[in-house]
Write a protein that holds these residues in place. Structure first.
Motif, PDB file in Angstrom:
ATOM      1  N   TYR A  70      10.884  10.927  -1.942  1.00 16.58           N
ATOM      2  CA  TYR A  70       9.520  10.463  -1.694  1.00 16.58           C
ATOM      3  C   TYR A  70       8.953   9.797  -2.947  1.00 16.58           C
ATOM      4  CZ  TYR A  70       4.459  10.643  -1.239  1.00 16.58           C
ATOM      5  OH  TYR A  70       3.129  10.305  -1.239  1.00 16.58           O
ATOM      6  N   ILE A  71       9.094  10.448  -4.097  1.00 20.45           N
ATOM      7  CA  ILE A  71       8.555   9.907  -5.348  1.00 20.45           C
ATOM      8  C   ILE A  71       9.240   8.589  -5.689  1.00 20.45           C
ATOM      9  CG2 ILE A  71       8.345  10.282  -7.841  1.00 20.45           C
ATOM     10  CD1 ILE A  71       8.132  13.345  -7.128  1.00 20.45           C
ATOM     11  N   ILE A  72      10.547   8.540  -5.566  1.00 19.23           N
ATOM     12  CA  ILE A  72      11.293   7.318  -5.867  1.00 19.23           C
ATOM     13  C   ILE A  72      10.854   6.181  -4.944  1.00 19.23           C
ATOM     14  CG2 ILE A  72      13.597   6.259  -5.781  1.00 19.23           C
ATOM     15  CD1 ILE A  72      14.648   9.100  -6.689  1.00 19.23           C
ATOM     16  N   THR A  73      10.711   6.478  -3.670  1.00 16.17           N
ATOM     17  CA  THR A  73      10.284   5.467  -2.697  1.00 16.17           C
ATOM     18  C   THR A  73       8.880   4.970  -3.008  1.00 16.17           C
ATOM     19  OG1 THR A  73      11.700   6.415  -0.995  1.00 16.17           O
ATOM     20  CG2 THR A  73       9.870   5.027  -0.247  1.00 16.17           C
ATOM     21  N   ARG A  74       7.973   5.893  -3.302  1.00 14.93           N
ATOM     22  CA  ARG A  74       6.590   5.503  -3.615  1.00 14.93           C
ATOM     23  C   ARG A  74       6.539   4.652  -4.888  1.00 14.93           C
ATOM     24  NH1 ARG A  74       3.202   4.271  -0.822  1.00 14.93           N
ATOM     25  NH2 ARG A  74       1.472   4.944  -2.117  1.00 14.93           N
ATOM     26  N   LEU A  75       7.326   5.019  -5.900  1.00 14.43           N
ATOM     27  CA  LEU A  75       7.352   4.210  -7.116  1.00 14.43           C
ATOM     28  C   LEU A  75       7.785   2.782  -6.802  1.00 14.43           C
ATOM     29  CD1 LEU A  75       8.896   6.738  -9.670  1.00 14.43           C
ATOM     30  CD2 LEU A  75       6.575   5.782  -9.745  1.00 14.43           C
ATOM     31  N   ALA A  76       8.787   2.642  -5.947  1.00 17.18           N
ATOM     32  CA  ALA A  76       9.255   1.306  -5.564  1.00 17.18           C
ATOM     33  C   ALA A  76       8.181   0.559  -4.772  1.00 17.18           C
ATOM     34  CB  ALA A  76      10.544   1.418  -4.751  1.00 17.18           C
ATOM     35  N   GLU A  77       7.526   1.249  -3.851  1.00 15.01           N
ATOM     36  CA  GLU A  77       6.480   0.613  -3.036  1.00 15.01           C
ATOM     37  C   GLU A  77       5.290   0.168  -3.881  1.00 15.01           C
ATOM     38  OE1 GLU A  77       7.333   3.167   1.053  1.00 15.01           O
ATOM     39  OE2 GLU A  77       5.591   3.656  -0.179  1.00 15.01           O
ATOM     40  N   LEU A  78       4.986   0.923  -4.919  1.00 15.15           N
ATOM     41  CA  LEU A  78       3.819   0.640  -5.753  1.00 15.15           C
ATOM     42  C   LEU A  78       4.149  -0.235  -6.957  1.00 15.15           C
ATOM     43  CD1 LEU A  78       2.300   4.241  -5.750  1.00 15.15           C
ATOM     44  CD2 LEU A  78       1.460   2.252  -4.472  1.00 15.15           C
ATOM     45  N   HIS A  79       5.388  -0.698  -7.049  1.00 12.67           N
ATOM     46  CA  HIS A  79       5.869  -1.426  -8.226  1.00 12.67           C
ATOM     47  C   HIS A  79       4.925  -2.539  -8.675  1.00 12.67           C
ATOM     48  CE1 HIS A  79       8.402  -4.233 -10.562  1.00 12.67           C
ATOM     49  NE2 HIS A  79       8.859  -3.095 -11.065  1.00 12.67           N
ATOM     50  N   ASP A  80       4.292  -3.233  -7.751  1.00 12.87           N
ATOM     51  CA  ASP A  80       3.410  -4.353  -8.098  1.00 12.87           C
ATOM     52  C   ASP A  80       2.002  -3.908  -8.482  1.00 12.87           C
ATOM     53  OD1 ASP A  80       5.414  -6.210  -7.691  1.00 12.87           O
ATOM     54  OD2 ASP A  80       4.909  -6.491  -5.577  1.00 12.87           O
ATOM     55  N   SER A  81       1.764  -2.614  -8.506  1.00  9.43           N
ATOM     56  CA  SER A  81       0.450  -2.082  -8.857  1.00  9.43           C
ATOM     57  C   SER A  81       0.589  -1.075 -10.004  1.00  9.43           C
ATOM     58  CB  SER A  81      -0.184  -1.426  -7.625  1.00  9.43           C
ATOM     59  OG  SER A  81      -1.446  -0.904  -7.949  1.00  9.43           O
ATOM     60  N   PRO A  82       0.600  -1.565 -11.239  1.00 10.96           N
ATOM     61  CA  PRO A  82       0.850  -0.698 -12.393  1.00 10.96           C
ATOM     62  C   PRO A  82      -0.110   0.492 -12.496  1.00 10.96           C
ATOM     63  CG  PRO A  82       0.829  -3.006 -13.068  1.00 10.96           C
ATOM     64  CD  PRO A  82       0.412  -2.960 -11.632  1.00 10.96           C
ATOM     65  N   ASP A  83      -1.359   0.299 -12.132  1.00 13.68           N
ATOM     66  CA  ASP A  83      -2.312   1.420 -12.196  1.00 13.68           C
ATOM     67  C   ASP A  83      -1.930   2.522 -11.225  1.00 13.68           C
ATOM     68  OD1 ASP A  83      -3.769   0.130 -14.157  1.00 13.68           O
ATOM     69  OD2 ASP A  83      -5.271  -0.663 -12.763  1.00 13.68           O
ATOM     70  N   GLU A  84      -1.494   2.145 -10.025  1.00 15.25           N
ATOM     71  CA  GLU A  84      -1.084   3.136  -9.028  1.00 15.25           C
ATOM     72  C   GLU A  84       0.206   3.828  -9.454  1.00 15.25           C
ATOM     73  OE1 GLU A  84      -2.838   4.291  -6.371  1.00 15.25           O
ATOM     74  OE2 GLU A  84      -4.391   3.047  -7.258  1.00 15.25           O
ATOM     75  N   VAL A  85       1.120   3.058 -10.027  1.00 17.42           N
ATOM     76  CA  VAL A  85       2.365   3.644 -10.538  1.00 17.42           C
ATOM     77  C   VAL A  85       2.029   4.675 -11.610  1.00 17.42           C
ATOM     78  CG1 VAL A  85       4.465   3.176 -11.867  1.00 17.42           C
ATOM     79  CG2 VAL A  85       3.859   1.707  -9.940  1.00 17.42           C
TER      80      VAL A  85
END
Length: 125
Positions: free
Chosen positions: A62-77
């Protein structure tokens, strides 16, 4: 979850919190996690996933997937990384090896890419 996604029924935090409380009381931790996720409440989303064994087993993916999904949003990452690091003892208890892999392969990579990531730029004393 699809119906909730289409309607966005919880724009206000008090309504959202009440729904999440009902969902968790009924054991719908994935739904509660999703609601938190939609509102950038990454820590609470992780907390929901750490409640039951079935979801704990998938928390690293889940964490790995979310990191990939949020890649374009540095603040969210950065928020997700911080939430993950705050739950590190619990993640180590679940699976120390997978936790180490997550830190070395995913979190460290994010930290190298983003100078605003937690802990980056701070020298250890």
């Amino acid at each position: 979850i699809g119906v909730l996604a289409a309607a966005d029924p919880f724009p206000e935090k008090p309504q959202r919190d009440a729904f999440v409380a009902r969902a968790t009381q009924q054991g719908f931790f994935v739904v509660a996690s999703w609601v938190h996720e939609q509102h950038s409440e990454h820590g609470q989303a992780l907390d929901c996933r750490l409640q039951v064994t079935e979801l704990q087993e998938g928390v690293f993916e889940y964490i790995i997937t979310r990191l990939a999904e949020l890649h374009d949003s540095p603040d969210e990452v950065a928020k997700l990384v911080e939430a993950t690091l705050l739950r590190l003892p619990r993640l180590v208890d679940i699976d120390a090896g997978r936790c180490a892999g997550l830190l070395c392969e995913q979190i460290a990579g994010v930290a190298c890419e983003s100078p605003s990531a937690p802990g980056v730029g701070h020298a250890a004393v």
